[in-house]
Scaffold this active site. Structure first.
Site, PDB file in Angstrom:
ATOM      1  N   GLU A 153       0.880  -1.175   0.000  1.00 50.09           N
ATOM      2  CA  GLU A 153       0.000   0.000   0.000  1.00 50.09           C
ATOM      3  C   GLU A 153       0.909   1.214   0.000  1.00 50.09           C
ATOM      4  OE1 GLU A 153      -3.644   0.224   2.463  1.00 50.09           O
ATOM      5  OE2 GLU A 153      -2.905   2.238   2.856  1.00 50.09           O
TER       6      GLU A 153
ATOM      7  N   CYS B 286      -1.927   8.402   4.006  1.00 50.01           N
ATOM      8  CA  CYS B 286      -1.880   8.053   2.579  1.00 50.01           C
ATOM      9  C   CYS B 286      -3.228   8.283   1.890  1.00 50.01           C
ATOM     10  CB  CYS B 286      -1.433   6.616   2.404  1.00 50.01           C
ATOM     11  SG  CYS B 286      -2.462   5.441   3.287  1.00 50.01           S
TER      12      CYS B 286
HETATM   13  P1  NDP Z   1       9.625   4.401   2.925  1.00 47.34           P
HETATM   14  O1  NDP Z   1       9.051   3.676   1.793  1.00 47.34           O
HETATM   15  O2  NDP Z   1      10.961   5.015   2.792  1.00 47.34           O
HETATM   16  O3  NDP Z   1       9.701   3.458   4.225  1.00 47.34           O
HETATM   17  C1  NDP Z   1       8.669   2.563   4.594  1.00 47.34           C
HETATM   18  C2  NDP Z   1       9.297   1.404   5.365  1.00 47.34           C
HETATM   19  O4  NDP Z   1      10.188   0.688   4.511  1.00 47.34           O
HETATM   20  C3  NDP Z   1      10.130   1.845   6.558  1.00 47.34           C
HETATM   21  O5  NDP Z   1      10.016   0.892   7.586  1.00 47.34           O
HETATM   22  C4  NDP Z   1      11.513   1.830   5.994  1.00 47.34           C
HETATM   23  O6  NDP Z   1      12.508   1.724   6.971  1.00 47.34           O
HETATM   24  C5  NDP Z   1      11.478   0.595   5.122  1.00 47.34           C
HETATM   25  N1  NDP Z   1      12.480   0.546   4.063  1.00 47.34           N
HETATM   26  C6  NDP Z   1      13.279   1.519   3.601  1.00 47.34           C
HETATM   27  N2  NDP Z   1      14.057   1.048   2.597  1.00 47.34           N
HETATM   28  C7  NDP Z   1      13.732  -0.249   2.423  1.00 47.34           C
HETATM   29  C8  NDP Z   1      14.144  -1.264   1.516  1.00 47.34           C
HETATM   30  N3  NDP Z   1      15.076  -1.042   0.590  1.00 47.34           N
HETATM   31  N4  NDP Z   1      13.576  -2.478   1.603  1.00 47.34           N
HETATM   32  C9  NDP Z   1      12.614  -2.724   2.519  1.00 47.34           C
HETATM   33  N5  NDP Z   1      12.177  -1.798   3.404  1.00 47.34           N
HETATM   34  C10 NDP Z   1      12.720  -0.573   3.358  1.00 47.34           C
HETATM   35  O7  NDP Z   1       8.575   5.442   3.319  1.00 47.34           O
HETATM   36  P2  NDP Z   1       8.785   6.670   4.253  1.00 47.34           P
HETATM   37  O8  NDP Z   1       8.930   6.179   5.649  1.00 47.34           O
HETATM   38  O9  NDP Z   1       9.802   7.602   3.718  1.00 47.34           O
HETATM   39  O10 NDP Z   1       7.366   7.304   4.077  1.00 47.34           O
HETATM   40  C11 NDP Z   1       7.191   8.365   3.170  1.00 47.34           C
HETATM   41  C12 NDP Z   1       6.209   8.062   2.101  1.00 47.34           C
HETATM   42  O11 NDP Z   1       5.585   6.797   2.262  1.00 47.34           O
HETATM   43  C13 NDP Z   1       5.073   9.040   2.112  1.00 47.34           C
HETATM   44  O12 NDP Z   1       5.404  10.179   1.391  1.00 47.34           O
HETATM   45  C14 NDP Z   1       3.967   8.247   1.481  1.00 47.34           C
HETATM   46  O13 NDP Z   1       4.035   8.326   0.094  1.00 47.34           O
HETATM   47  C15 NDP Z   1       4.257   6.841   1.807  1.00 47.34           C
HETATM   48  N6  NDP Z   1       3.426   6.325   2.843  1.00 47.34           N
HETATM   49  C16 NDP Z   1       2.310   5.648   2.493  1.00 47.34           C
HETATM   50  C17 NDP Z   1       1.511   5.137   3.458  1.00 47.34           C
HETATM   51  C18 NDP Z   1       0.297   4.352   3.137  1.00 47.34           C
HETATM   52  O14 NDP Z   1      -0.402   3.962   4.068  1.00 47.34           O
HETATM   53  N7  NDP Z   1       0.006   4.041   1.894  1.00 47.34           N
HETATM   54  C19 NDP Z   1       1.792   5.334   4.848  1.00 47.34           C
HETATM   55  C20 NDP Z   1       3.026   6.019   5.100  1.00 47.34           C
HETATM   56  C21 NDP Z   1       3.806   6.481   4.124  1.00 47.34           C
HETATM   57  P3  NDP Z   1      13.121   3.072   7.605  1.00 47.34           P
HETATM   58  O15 NDP Z   1      12.000   4.007   7.930  1.00 47.34           O
HETATM   59  O16 NDP Z   1      13.784   2.571   8.826  1.00 47.34           O
HETATM   60  O17 NDP Z   1      14.033   3.627   6.557  1.00 47.34           O
END
Ligand code: NDP
Length: 528
Positions: free
Chosen positions: A247, A281
């Site tokens: 998502e 989101c």
């Molecule tokens: P990310 O996609 O950067 O991070 C989401 C999760 O993935 C975090 O736990 C992160 O760890 C982890 N992660 C980072 N890199 C990797 C990788 N290569 N492989 C697997 N997991 C990884 O999102 P953000 O935290 O930056 O959130 C920002 C954006 O996410 C928002 O602008 C929005 O677009 C979207 N978002 C969407 C949501 C939804 O419900 N659809 C909810 C929240 C955000 P870590 O944080 O430790 O780097």
């Protein structure tokens, strides 16, 4: 002050330097440090979860439901503490922590606990062609499901995403965002305190590499986060051929048609745009209003947004507030960039003249932009913060065309006369839509929510979401009453091939399909 949650001492954890510093978005101060357990921590957690899998999977469903209910009860008993941890690390108002996140977890466990029976129920399919047979469909868990969560909803999109996989008989390893890991740790402690096996639900704290390692090791992935990371996760899951639900981002339109209840529309627009400071989101990201009702709607919206009460940044967030801090400091730059781009192209700031605030913490005035146009970044790229643009449109057709003119399609709201608004919603390219309301569709956990276009793959909620965490096995068996016929057919189909039988098949094929006899013969018990 509620003590910060403990994390499990572990030799692997203590060997890893560079702990993660969790900062308060409301004060900028240090809330806690947690270890970066890294790839090694993920490997250990997945191994432990794999060890716990056979026992958990073999428990009767009622036993798993009971375990989740015990956990839910402890979360409710500790609601104040859980909400305090959540508020401190995310900066959101307490109201949102309790009214949305904790309530959501309880409701999801209620729904999924009941729907799990249906999701796992064995089904029988009756073949048309092989009348002597029937197929039993059984559903079995995948193994270890990895949940990777974002920072904006430390319960809703993190621990709550473990509920479905756990009920289906999987064990779960959760990697919360490094920005907000404390609530997940607290919920994991409560899971154990509820008397549940610790390795069935594990939380690993770490940075992006830990998430990537989880994708390498788990048997299925539930990912919530950005489109960019979601693509990487889905690509790797595709290479490994493991199920992956994502998502991702949203650019949800909010449409106000002529004839709408404008007071209610403005109230819903303000709430759905600025809930959790816009870091949601499915929030309202762009508003389209029909020219005829635009003056009145805009005035009502501006009035409501001006009245929002900001968080008192004392770190405890004890006071009543409508608007919290921006959890992730990086979002502040996005907000300023989008406002500069929009005002440079003719938009007007109607509320939020001060933007970024100078006091400690990540505060940004709730901002409404009027006079937006579709060439502005704020109308096309995800904002994910306390900023919403309003664009006037000539009519409903223009609103529809622009709503669908997006690479994302997660959620939408339409306000207008009910039938007209519902007909409009049916033409939207969106995973969900609310008519004369906003965001409520997310809390209808009975209905699947899945993003269209770049907003994701697969669904959360609904019985459909539960089945994603299972594999299906179809077991075809003979009907004892028809055993002689079955033996005859089996002999005819096997070696040595009989040309006379092939001639029968040719004739039968034409009769059944070309002449349509198959349609006439379809028995009522047949389920395609
Ligand atoms: P990310 O996609 O950067 O991070 C989401 C999760 O993935 C975090 O736990 C992160 O760890 C982890 N992660 C980072 N890199 C990797 C990788 N290569 N492989 C697997 N997991 C990884 O999102 P953000 O935290 O930056 O959130 C920002 C954006 O996410 C928002 O602008 C929005 O677009 C979207 N978002 C969407 C949501 C939804 O419900 N659809 C909810 C929240 C955000 P870590 O944080 O430790 O780097």
């Amino acid at each position: 002050m509620t003590p910060t949650p403990k994390f499990r001492p572990d030799p692997i954890i203590t060997a890893v330097p560079a702990p993660i510093r969790v900062l308060s978005p409301a004060t900028g101060g240090l809330v806690a440090e947690v270890p970066d357990e890294g790839a090694a921590g993920v490997a250990a957690a997945v191994d432990a979860a794999r060890g716990a899998f056979p026992e958990w999977a073999s428990r009767p469903l009622a036993g798993r439901v009971e375990a989740l209910k015990r956990w839910r009860d402890l979360v409710l008993d500790d609601a104040h503490g859980v909400a305090s941890t959540l508020v401190r690390e995310s900066g959101k108002p307490r109201h949102e922590a309790e009214a949305f996140e904790i309530l959501y977890l309880c409701e999801l466990i209620r729904f999924a606990g009941r729907a799990a029976r249906r999701a796992l129920a064995e089904e029988t399919r009756n073949p048309f062609l092989f009348v002597t047979k029937k197929t039993r469909l059984t559903r079995r868990p995948l193994g270890v499901v990895g949940v990777i969560g974002p920072w904006n909803f430390p319960i809703l999109n993190n621990a709550a995403d473990a509920v479905g996989p756990l009920l289906m008989g999987n064990t779960v390893v959760l990697k919360p965002s490094e920005v907000t890991p404390l609530t997940s740790l607290r919920l994991c402690d409560l899971w154990v305190k509820a008397g549940n096996p610790p390795d069935v639900f594990r939380v690993v704290t770490g940075r992006g590499e830990a998430g990537a390692e989880l994708v390498e090791r788990a048997d299925g992935i539930m990912f919530t986060g950005s489109v960019a990371t979601g693509r990487k996760v889905a690509a790797r899951a595709g290479e490994r051929l493991i199920p992956c639900v994502t998502e991702l981002g949203g650019k949800s339109p909010f449409v106000v048609l002529a004839g709408a209840d404008l007071e209610r529309a403005a109230e819903a627009a303000a709430w759905s745009s600025f809930i959790h400071s816009g870091q949601v989101c499915i929030r309202t990201e762009r508003i389209y209003v029909e020219e005829r009702v635009a003056d009145r709607f805009e005035a009502l919206l501006v009035e409501r947004v001006r009245a929002l009460r900001p968080l008192v940044p004392n770190g405890s967030a004890a006071g009543i507030s409508d608007l919290g801090a921006v959890t992730f400091a990086r979002q502040l730059d996005t907000l300023e960039r989008q406002i500069a781009d929009a005002t440079g192209k003719g938009a007007r700031v109607a509320v939020g003249e001060t933007h970024r605030q100078t006091r400690p913490g990540n505060f940004f005035s709730p901002t409404v932009l009027l006079g937006a146009t579709h060439d502005m970044e704020v109308m096309r790229e995800e904002t994910f913060g306390p900023l919403v643009p309003v664009m006037r449109v000539k009519d409903a057709e223009e609103a529809l065309r622009l709503s669908n003119d997006s690479h994302l399609g997660l959620n939408a709201s339409v306000f207008g006369p009910r039938e007209k608004a519902e007909a409009f919603a049916r033409r939207l390219q969106s995973g969900q839509a609310s008519v004369n309301d906003a965001l409520v569709s997310y809390f209808v956990v009975e209905a699947p929510l899945g993003g269209w276009k770049a907003s994701g793959l697969g669904v959360r909620h609904g019985v459909e979401s539960l089945r994603q965490w299972t594999r299906t096995e179809g077991i075809t068996v003979g009907r004892p009453m028809l055993a002689p016929l079955e033996r005859f057919v089996a002999r005819k189909l096997a070696f040595p091939y009989d040309p006379r039988f092939l001639a029968v098949i040719r004739r039968a094929s034409r009769l059944l399909y070309r002449r349509g006899l198959a349609e006439k013969l379809r028995a009522p018990r047949d389920r395609d």
